[in-house]
Write a protein that holds these residues in place. Structure first.
Motif, PDB file in Angstrom:
ATOM      1  N   GLY A 264      -0.025  23.796  52.115  1.00  8.89           N
ATOM      2  CA  GLY A 264       1.233  23.984  51.378  1.00  8.89           C
ATOM      3  C   GLY A 264       2.234  24.855  52.094  1.00  8.89           C
ATOM      4  O   GLY A 264       3.409  24.927  51.669  1.00  8.89           O
ATOM      5  N   ASP A 265       1.851  25.547  53.194  1.00 10.24           N
ATOM      6  CA  ASP A 265       2.813  26.335  53.972  1.00 10.24           C
ATOM      7  C   ASP A 265       3.834  25.403  54.604  1.00 10.24           C
ATOM      8  O   ASP A 265       3.536  24.225  54.883  1.00 10.24           O
ATOM      9  CB  ASP A 265       2.101  27.127  55.070  1.00 10.24           C
ATOM     10  CG  ASP A 265       1.357  28.331  54.514  1.00 10.24           C
ATOM     11  OD1 ASP A 265       1.442  28.569  53.286  1.00 10.24           O
ATOM     12  OD2 ASP A 265       0.657  29.011  55.289  1.00 10.24           O
ATOM     13  N   VAL A 266       5.029  25.944  54.832  1.00 12.78           N
ATOM     14  CA  VAL A 266       6.105  25.129  55.408  1.00 12.78           C
ATOM     15  C   VAL A 266       6.559  25.747  56.723  1.00 12.78           C
ATOM     16  O   VAL A 266       6.504  26.966  56.930  1.00 12.78           O
ATOM     17  CB  VAL A 266       7.294  24.984  54.439  1.00 12.78           C
ATOM     18  CG1 VAL A 266       6.860  24.241  53.177  1.00 12.78           C
ATOM     19  CG2 VAL A 266       7.897  26.349  54.094  1.00 12.78           C
ATOM     20  N   VAL A 267       7.073  24.868  57.602  1.00 13.87           N
ATOM     21  CA  VAL A 267       7.623  25.271  58.889  1.00 13.87           C
ATOM     22  C   VAL A 267       8.894  24.437  59.091  1.00 13.87           C
ATOM     23  O   VAL A 267       8.878  23.209  58.874  1.00 13.87           O
ATOM     24  CB  VAL A 267       6.621  25.043  60.034  1.00 13.87           C
ATOM     25  CG1 VAL A 267       7.274  25.385  61.369  1.00 13.87           C
ATOM     26  CG2 VAL A 267       5.364  25.872  59.824  1.00 13.87           C
ATOM     27  N   TYR A 268       9.974  25.099  59.574  1.00 10.80           N
ATOM     28  CA  TYR A 268      11.242  24.380  59.792  1.00 10.80           C
ATOM     29  C   TYR A 268      12.103  25.180  60.749  1.00 10.80           C
ATOM     30  O   TYR A 268      11.841  26.356  61.029  1.00 10.80           O
ATOM     31  CB  TYR A 268      11.980  24.116  58.474  1.00 10.80           C
ATOM     32  CG  TYR A 268      12.312  25.347  57.696  1.00 10.80           C
ATOM     33  CD1 TYR A 268      13.556  25.985  57.857  1.00 10.80           C
ATOM     34  CD2 TYR A 268      11.401  25.903  56.794  1.00 10.80           C
ATOM     35  CE1 TYR A 268      13.866  27.139  57.139  1.00 10.80           C
ATOM     36  CE2 TYR A 268      11.705  27.048  56.076  1.00 10.80           C
ATOM     37  CZ  TYR A 268      12.924  27.660  56.251  1.00 10.80           C
ATOM     38  OH  TYR A 268      13.236  28.814  55.556  1.00 10.80           O
ATOM     39  N   LEU A 269      13.207  24.551  61.217  1.00  9.70           N
ATOM     40  CA  LEU A 269      14.182  25.185  62.092  1.00  9.70           C
ATOM     41  C   LEU A 269      15.490  25.400  61.313  1.00  9.70           C
ATOM     42  O   LEU A 269      15.943  24.496  60.596  1.00  9.70           O
ATOM     43  CB  LEU A 269      14.459  24.313  63.323  1.00  9.70           C
ATOM     44  CG  LEU A 269      13.335  24.240  64.371  1.00  9.70           C
ATOM     45  CD1 LEU A 269      13.722  23.228  65.446  1.00  9.70           C
ATOM     46  CD2 LEU A 269      13.084  25.594  65.000  1.00  9.70           C
ATOM     47  N   ALA A 270      16.076  26.583  61.514  1.00  3.56           N
ATOM     48  CA  ALA A 270      17.372  26.894  60.867  1.00  3.56           C
ATOM     49  C   ALA A 270      18.380  27.271  61.940  1.00  3.56           C
ATOM     50  O   ALA A 270      18.071  28.052  62.856  1.00  3.56           O
ATOM     51  CB  ALA A 270      17.205  28.014  59.854  1.00  3.56           C
ATOM     52  N   LEU A 271      19.600  26.712  61.825  1.00  3.64           N
ATOM     53  CA  LEU A 271      20.640  26.958  62.825  1.00  3.64           C
ATOM     54  C   LEU A 271      21.126  28.400  62.719  1.00  3.64           C
ATOM     55  O   LEU A 271      21.399  28.904  61.622  1.00  3.64           O
ATOM     56  CB  LEU A 271      21.798  25.984  62.604  1.00  3.64           C
ATOM     57  CG  LEU A 271      22.895  25.976  63.669  1.00  3.64           C
ATOM     58  CD1 LEU A 271      22.315  25.490  65.011  1.00  3.64           C
ATOM     59  CD2 LEU A 271      24.046  25.056  63.228  1.00  3.64           C
ATOM     60  N   TYR A 272      21.206  29.053  63.864  1.00  5.24           N
ATOM     61  CA  TYR A 272      21.694  30.446  63.928  1.00  5.24           C
ATOM     62  C   TYR A 272      23.172  30.465  63.523  1.00  5.24           C
ATOM     63  O   TYR A 272      23.959  29.639  63.975  1.00  5.24           O
ATOM     64  CB  TYR A 272      21.499  30.957  65.346  1.00  5.24           C
ATOM     65  CG  TYR A 272      21.879  32.378  65.577  1.00  5.24           C
ATOM     66  CD1 TYR A 272      21.119  33.422  65.064  1.00  5.24           C
ATOM     67  CD2 TYR A 272      23.034  32.688  66.310  1.00  5.24           C
ATOM     68  CE1 TYR A 272      21.484  34.736  65.282  1.00  5.24           C
ATOM     69  CE2 TYR A 272      23.397  34.006  66.532  1.00  5.24           C
ATOM     70  CZ  TYR A 272      22.615  35.019  66.015  1.00  5.24           C
ATOM     71  OH  TYR A 272      22.996  36.330  66.229  1.00  5.24           O
ATOM     72  N   PRO A 273      23.565  31.441  62.659  1.00  7.56           N
ATOM     73  CA  PRO A 273      24.972  31.470  62.197  1.00  7.56           C
ATOM     74  C   PRO A 273      25.959  31.609  63.357  1.00  7.56           C
ATOM     75  O   PRO A 273      25.725  32.363  64.297  1.00  7.56           O
ATOM     76  CB  PRO A 273      25.031  32.707  61.293  1.00  7.56           C
ATOM     77  CG  PRO A 273      23.617  32.927  60.850  1.00  7.56           C
ATOM     78  CD  PRO A 273      22.763  32.486  61.990  1.00  7.56           C
TER      79      PRO A 273
ATOM     80  N   THR B  44      14.620  16.690  54.255  1.00  6.49           N
ATOM     81  CA  THR B  44      14.799  18.140  54.141  1.00  6.49           C
ATOM     82  C   THR B  44      14.672  18.850  55.472  1.00  6.49           C
ATOM     83  O   THR B  44      15.090  20.013  55.611  1.00  6.49           O
ATOM     84  CB  THR B  44      13.771  18.714  53.177  1.00  6.49           C
ATOM     85  OG1 THR B  44      12.452  18.466  53.673  1.00  6.49           O
ATOM     86  CG2 THR B  44      13.920  18.090  51.786  1.00  6.49           C
ATOM     87  N   GLY B  45      14.033  18.187  56.457  1.00  8.70           N
ATOM     88  CA  GLY B  45      13.797  18.819  57.760  1.00  8.70           C
ATOM     89  C   GLY B  45      12.632  19.791  57.737  1.00  8.70           C
ATOM     90  O   GLY B  45      12.489  20.606  58.669  1.00  8.70           O
ATOM     91  N   ILE B  46      11.767  19.740  56.688  1.00  6.91           N
ATOM     92  CA  ILE B  46      10.695  20.717  56.512  1.00  6.91           C
ATOM     93  C   ILE B  46       9.342  20.039  56.729  1.00  6.91           C
ATOM     94  O   ILE B  46       9.088  18.922  56.226  1.00  6.91           O
ATOM     95  CB  ILE B  46      10.764  21.333  55.102  1.00  6.91           C
ATOM     96  CG1 ILE B  46      12.083  22.112  54.949  1.00  6.91           C
ATOM     97  CG2 ILE B  46       9.573  22.256  54.853  1.00  6.91           C
ATOM     98  CD1 ILE B  46      12.303  22.640  53.537  1.00  6.91           C
ATOM     99  N   PHE B  47       8.479  20.764  57.462  1.00 12.29           N
ATOM    100  CA  PHE B  47       7.078  20.312  57.634  1.00 12.29           C
ATOM    101  C   PHE B  47       6.227  21.092  56.649  1.00 12.29           C
ATOM    102  O   PHE B  47       6.284  22.335  56.597  1.00 12.29           O
ATOM    103  CB  PHE B  47       6.587  20.567  59.061  1.00 12.29           C
ATOM    104  CG  PHE B  47       5.118  20.332  59.242  1.00 12.29           C
ATOM    105  CD1 PHE B  47       4.619  19.052  59.462  1.00 12.29           C
ATOM    106  CD2 PHE B  47       4.211  21.391  59.174  1.00 12.29           C
ATOM    107  CE1 PHE B  47       3.258  18.850  59.614  1.00 12.29           C
ATOM    108  CE2 PHE B  47       2.849  21.187  59.326  1.00 12.29           C
ATOM    109  CZ  PHE B  47       2.359  19.899  59.546  1.00 12.29           C
ATOM    110  N   THR B  48       5.359  20.393  55.859  1.00 11.90           N
ATOM    111  CA  THR B  48       4.476  21.026  54.893  1.00 11.90           C
ATOM    112  C   THR B  48       3.025  20.765  55.314  1.00 11.90           C
ATOM    113  O   THR B  48       2.620  19.597  55.470  1.00 11.90           O
ATOM    114  CB  THR B  48       4.712  20.457  53.482  1.00 11.90           C
ATOM    115  OG1 THR B  48       6.097  20.638  53.122  1.00 11.90           O
ATOM    116  CG2 THR B  48       3.831  21.154  52.462  1.00 11.90           C
ATOM    117  N   ALA B  49       2.249  21.846  55.491  1.00 11.30           N
ATOM    118  CA  ALA B  49       0.856  21.704  55.950  1.00 11.30           C
ATOM    119  C   ALA B  49       0.007  21.025  54.871  1.00 11.30           C
ATOM    120  O   ALA B  49      -0.066  21.540  53.744  1.00 11.30           O
ATOM    121  CB  ALA B  49       0.274  23.066  56.290  1.00 11.30           C
ATOM    122  N   PRO B  50      -0.649  19.887  55.181  1.00 11.73           N
ATOM    123  CA  PRO B  50      -1.472  19.206  54.179  1.00 11.73           C
ATOM    124  C   PRO B  50      -2.840  19.867  54.000  1.00 11.73           C
ATOM    125  O   PRO B  50      -3.462  19.706  52.956  1.00 11.73           O
ATOM    126  CB  PRO B  50      -1.619  17.788  54.738  1.00 11.73           C
ATOM    127  CG  PRO B  50      -1.486  17.952  56.209  1.00 11.73           C
ATOM    128  CD  PRO B  50      -0.541  19.120  56.424  1.00 11.73           C
TER     129      PRO B  50
END
Length: 313
Positions: free
Chosen positions: A282-291, A219-225
């Motif tokens: 449970g917080d998430v951190v990720y990168l999203a490509l700029y349109p 998913t490309g998502i980091f979830t804080a344990p």
């Protein structure tokens, strides 16, 4: 009257003979010879007295017991001479014994003197040994003081070491209890990704490190344990000319930063950024490509996403 005078003369002769024997001037064979001569003279005198007595016996009435007394006196004189000889022999024997005793006494005195000298030497050595012992005792006392000081210092060090060991053990327990979270991943080996008309989540599929398995490459998502403070960093690389390159960093649904650049030359461009975020479990951190923008990555891992837990809260 005449008989009394003869008797007196005989007594004087016997007295003179005894005096000669007691004087000790004649010894050995001469004494024996002289004794024999004296005995003969005494006998001759007695015979003369007897003759005179025979001549005058008719004229006087002297008692016949006088001859028995004279004989007894003679025997006594002989016994005295024998006793004198025996006494002299005893004296000589005693003198010899005294000489032996004196020799032994002299030897004993020499031994005593030698023992005194040896005792003096021993006393000197003993005094020297006592002096050395005193010096050694003083040095030993000094060493004991040093040892006591070192023992006290060692006790202090042992206490500090014990405290340090306890702290280390506590830190080890804390580290063992604290979750370990760290990850780092590259985007792709396929080259260009984008541009797209809408935002898409970048899936960093080349996982280098993923301790704690908090990052999901699918998913490309980091979830804080756990709840804590985290550090995140990313680098973007662009390779299309006359095109935009950029991406957002999201915390849950919130855009935390935008990093982008425009490639107005026919070359490569890059952008990077880093953030420290406090996350709840449970917080998430990720990168999203700029349109409308794209990024580039290959085997050199030009576009990467990393993060780790600084400390738990």
């Amino acid at each position: 009257m005449r008989s009394a005078a003869v008797f007196l003369a005989l007594l004087l002769c016997l007295q003179w003979t005894w005096a000669q024997g007691e004087s000790g001037e004649v010894t050995g064979t001469d004494a024996e010879t002289e004794g024999g001569n004296r005995q003969e003279e005494v006998q001759f005198e007695i015979q003369g007295v007897r003759a005179a007595h025979d001549q005058s016996s008719s004229q006087t009435n002297i008692s016949p017991d006088i001859w028995a007394e004279l004989k007894e006196l003679r025997d006594m004189a002989i016994e005295q001479k024998v006793e004198l000889r025996n006494s002299k022999s005893k004296i000589e024997k005693l003198e010899q014994e005294n000489a032996v005793l004196e020799t032994r006494m002299s030897s004993s005195e020499n031994e005593v003197a030698e023992l005194k000298r040896e005792n003096a030497a021993t006393q000197a050595r003993l005094t020297a040994s006592e002096s050395k012992n005193a010096v050694l005792e003083a040095r030993m006392s000094s060493y004991e003081d040093v040892v006591k000081t070192l023992q006290r210092e060692n006790k202090v060090l042992e206490t500090r070491m014990s405290s340090s060991e306890n702290e280390v053990a506590e830190l080890k327990r804390e580290n063992a209890d604290r979750p370990k979270v760290a990850f780092s991943a590259g985007l792709t080996d396929a080259g260009h990704v984008g541009p797209f008309n809408t935002e898409i989540t970048l899936k960093f599929s080349k996982v280098f490190t993923n301790i704690g398995q908090a990052y999901n490459p699918t998913t490309g998502i980091f979830t804080a344990p756990v709840r804590g403070v985290y550090y995140f960093r990313f680098t973007l690389w662009g390779g299309r000319p006359s095109a935009w390159m950029g991406a957002y960093l999201y915390h849950n649904e919130k855009k935390m930063t935008l990093s982008y650049d425009y490639n107005d030359e026919h070359t490569y461009i890059s952008a990077s950024n880093a953030l420290i975020l406090q996350l709840e479990k449970g917080d998430v951190v990720y990168l999203a490509l700029y349109p409308g923008s794209g990024v580039f990555d290959d085997s050199f891992n030009r576009t990467i996403f990393s993060g780790f837990l600084l400390f738990a809260l």
